[in-house]
Design a protein around this motif. Structure first.
Motif, PDB file in Angstrom:
ATOM      1  N   LEU A 196       0.812  -1.205   0.000  1.00  0.00           N
ATOM      2  CA  LEU A 196       0.000   0.000   0.000  1.00  0.00           C
ATOM      3  C   LEU A 196       0.851   1.262   0.000  1.00  0.00           C
ATOM      4  O   LEU A 196       0.449   2.279  -0.569  1.00  0.00           O
ATOM      5  N   THR A 227       1.732   2.027  -3.600  1.00  0.00           N
ATOM      6  CA  THR A 227       0.594   2.594  -4.334  1.00  0.00           C
ATOM      7  C   THR A 227       0.327   4.018  -3.874  1.00  0.00           C
ATOM      8  O   THR A 227      -0.029   4.871  -4.698  1.00  0.00           O
ATOM      9  N   THR A 268      -8.566   2.353  -2.847  1.00  0.00           N
ATOM     10  CA  THR A 268      -7.777   1.123  -3.009  1.00  0.00           C
ATOM     11  C   THR A 268      -7.942   0.203  -1.810  1.00  0.00           C
ATOM     12  O   THR A 268      -8.096  -1.010  -1.965  1.00  0.00           O
ATOM     13  N   ARG A 323      -9.426  -3.457  -2.091  1.00  0.00           N
ATOM     14  CA  ARG A 323      -8.536  -4.573  -1.748  1.00  0.00           C
ATOM     15  C   ARG A 323      -9.115  -5.435  -0.628  1.00  0.00           C
ATOM     16  O   ARG A 323      -8.987  -6.654  -0.642  1.00  0.00           O
ATOM     17  N   TYR A 381       0.202   7.183  -6.345  1.00  0.00           N
ATOM     18  CA  TYR A 381      -0.958   8.078  -6.389  1.00  0.00           C
ATOM     19  C   TYR A 381      -0.539   9.518  -6.133  1.00  0.00           C
ATOM     20  O   TYR A 381      -1.078  10.441  -6.756  1.00  0.00           O
ATOM     21  N   LEU A 422      -7.347   8.241  -3.297  1.00  0.00           N
ATOM     22  CA  LEU A 422      -7.153   6.996  -4.036  1.00  0.00           C
ATOM     23  C   LEU A 422      -6.718   5.851  -3.117  1.00  0.00           C
ATOM     24  O   LEU A 422      -7.038   4.691  -3.389  1.00  0.00           O
TER      25      LEU A 422
END
Length: 173
Positions: A53, A56, A118, A122, A60, A114
């Motif tokens: 995470l 990501t 996510t 997830r 983002y 975001l």
């Protein structure tokens, strides 16, 4: 063969960590662990892979920064350049100090929003989704370990789980 699981209830987080270590050392498969609060080190004891995470979130944030740069360049330099406060809009680089707060805010905005989306995708937390918590006490003060019992002797597994400190054990068919 039917799918069978055993739910072992523990009352202490330290006892839970030791029990998970013992269960994994005995080569039993742990399906899930339900806790009322995050237990430090439980992911390592369960052998879970590290989360991606943070990666990501960084991506983002970079996306938000790129959108901010493109948006400000288009609006303030190319589409409708204005002389605001004596600062002529000839190039993006000349006006970058005035654009830094906007770039920072859009970076944080994209990363935060975001990441929430996510995380929900997830973990499959969709709106109006029914909760899958097998025992309501795990939201208060108990810990539940879900052990796969399909290919094991249930009596031996039950005795083993009681020896690890489980206060209550249920067989779910």
């Amino acid at each position: 063969m039917a799918s069978r699981t055993i739910h072992a209830i523990y009352t202490d987080d330290d006892l839970l960590l030791q029990a998970v270590k013992q269960i994994r050392d005995a080569r039993y498969h742990i399906g899930e662990v339900y806790t009322p609060f995050p237990v430090h080190g439980l992911d390592k004891v369960m052998g879970l892979a590290p989360t991606r995470l943070a990666i990501t979130s960084f991506l983002y944030g970079i996306t938000g920064l790129c959108v901010a740069i493109w948006m400000m360049n288009f609006m303030m330099i190319e589409d409708w350049p204005r002389d605001i406060g004596g600062k002529p809009s000839f190039t993006f680089i000349q006006n970058m100090p005035a654009f830094v707060p906007i770039m920072f805010e859009l970076t944080v905005f994209f990363a935060a929003h975001l990441m929430v989306i996510t995380f929900y995708m997830r973990s499959k937390l969709w709106p109006f989704r029914k909760a899958e918590n097998p025992d309501f006490r795990t939201t208060d003060d108990h810990f539940l370990v879900e052990v796969d019992a399909a290919s094991h002797n249930v009596d031996d597994l039950t005795k083993f789980l009681y020896d690890t400190g489980a206060s209550e054990i249920k067989l779910i068919e």
